[in-house]
Motif scaffolding. Structure first.
Motif, PDB file in Angstrom:
ATOM      1  N   GLY A   9      -5.429 -84.768 -60.926  1.00 12.87           N
ATOM      2  CA  GLY A   9      -5.912 -85.065 -59.586  1.00 12.87           C
ATOM      3  C   GLY A   9      -6.233 -83.768 -58.867  1.00 12.87           C
ATOM      4  N   ARG A  10      -6.453 -83.869 -57.562  1.00 15.34           N
ATOM      5  CA  ARG A  10      -6.749 -82.674 -56.756  1.00 15.34           C
ATOM      6  C   ARG A  10      -5.495 -81.853 -56.479  1.00 15.34           C
ATOM      7  N   ALA A 107       1.235 -85.015 -50.102  1.00 14.01           N
ATOM      8  CA  ALA A 107       0.294 -85.782 -50.925  1.00 14.01           C
ATOM      9  C   ALA A 107       0.772 -85.948 -52.367  1.00 14.01           C
ATOM     10  N   THR A 110       1.819 -89.628 -53.350  1.00 15.52           N
ATOM     11  CA  THR A 110       0.640 -90.491 -53.245  1.00 15.52           C
ATOM     12  C   THR A 110      -0.281 -90.288 -54.435  1.00 15.52           C
ATOM     13  N   GLU A 111      -0.574 -89.025 -54.752  1.00 20.14           N
ATOM     14  CA  GLU A 111      -1.495 -88.787 -55.862  1.00 20.14           C
ATOM     15  C   GLU A 111      -0.857 -89.121 -57.208  1.00 20.14           C
ATOM     16  N   CYS A 112       0.436 -88.861 -57.371  1.00 28.00           N
ATOM     17  CA  CYS A 112       1.104 -89.249 -58.627  1.00 28.00           C
ATOM     18  C   CYS A 112       0.997 -90.748 -58.858  1.00 28.00           C
ATOM     19  N   LEU A 114      -1.232 -92.803 -57.578  1.00 31.33           N
ATOM     20  CA  LEU A 114      -2.638 -93.117 -57.824  1.00 31.33           C
ATOM     21  C   LEU A 114      -2.989 -92.850 -59.286  1.00 31.33           C
ATOM     22  N   LEU A 115      -2.551 -91.715 -59.821  1.00 36.38           N
ATOM     23  CA  LEU A 115      -2.848 -91.377 -61.215  1.00 36.38           C
ATOM     24  C   LEU A 115      -2.146 -92.322 -62.189  1.00 36.38           C
ATOM     25  N   ARG A 183      -5.297 -99.145 -54.709  1.00 33.57           N
ATOM     26  CA  ARG A 183      -6.067 -97.919 -54.978  1.00 33.57           C
ATOM     27  C   ARG A 183      -6.756 -97.444 -53.707  1.00 33.57           C
ATOM     28  N   GLU A 187      -6.087 -93.872 -51.946  1.00 32.39           N
ATOM     29  CA  GLU A 187      -7.208 -92.931 -51.764  1.00 32.39           C
ATOM     30  C   GLU A 187      -7.396 -92.604 -50.283  1.00 32.39           C
ATOM     31  N   LEU A 190      -4.783 -90.160 -49.135  1.00 29.22           N
ATOM     32  CA  LEU A 190      -5.051 -88.792 -49.604  1.00 29.22           C
ATOM     33  C   LEU A 190      -6.100 -88.084 -48.758  1.00 29.22           C
TER      34      LEU A 190
END
Length: 192
Positions: A9-10, A107, A110-112, A114-115, A183, A187, A190
């Protein structure tokens, strides 16, 4: 169980948990009782204790463990896992998640999620993802609800905590047809 893989991710990259990550992991959250308060293992008081916990996850055929690598520093700051959910067809559990306290309410989680959820639903085609936590861990329950986890019930005296007391375990689920809304929610979070 899915094959170990790298998910990027970012903010973070999830890569297969390896013993080469231990020094960073211990620096991020070892010997911190608050980080390990709700984990199924006692707080590791040394890098060797953390090594034993990590090794047990790595060697367990029903678990796919990931190191959480902060992309800005390329250092491991926590871990999360995918688990097999016996008797549930096309289901996975996301669990054993911890991050160093410096990364709470950022973040990272949240990103973990999402992935990991994207991998489970979009890549692997699973029907359901389970997330569960200690009934006393209200911070985790709020986070699971925020991403769209639906409360499914509480198992009483489900497992013993490292201190020997009994834990009631709160179960949440996300179904494949609920995933698009989850999702979108992740998103959107994020981008804030």
């Amino acid at each position: 169980m899915p094959e170990p893989t790298t998910l990027s991710g970012r903010v973070v990259r999830l890569e297969p948990l390896g013993l080469e990550h231990l020094t960073d992991l211990y620096a991020a959250g070892g010997n911190d009782d608050e980080v390990w308060r709700w984990m199924p293992a006692a707080t590791p008081r040394s890098e060797e204790e953390m090594r034993r916990i990590a090794q047990s996850l790595i060697e367990n055929p029903g678990i796919v463990p990931f190191s959480v690598i902060l992309r800005d520093t390329e250092r491991a700051i926590g871990w999360s896992t995918l688990h097999d959910v016996p008797t549930f067809d096309q289901s996975l559990e996301i669990g054993w998640t911890w991050y160093g306290r410096a990364y709470w309410r950022t973040a990272v989680n949240t990103e973990c999620k999402l992935l990991l959820l994207g991998h489970a639903f979009d890549k692997l085609g699973h029907n359901r993802v389970l997330l569960k936590t200690d009934v006393l861990n209200t911070r985790s329950q709020q986070a699971i609800r925020r991403i769209g986890g639906v409360y499914e019930g509480t198992l009483r005296r489900h497992r013993q905590r490292p201190d020997g007391t009994w834990r009631d375990t709160v179960h949440f689920g996300i179904l494949d047809d609920e995933w698009p809304a989850c999702r979108d929610r992740l998103e959107h979070a994020l981008t804030r």
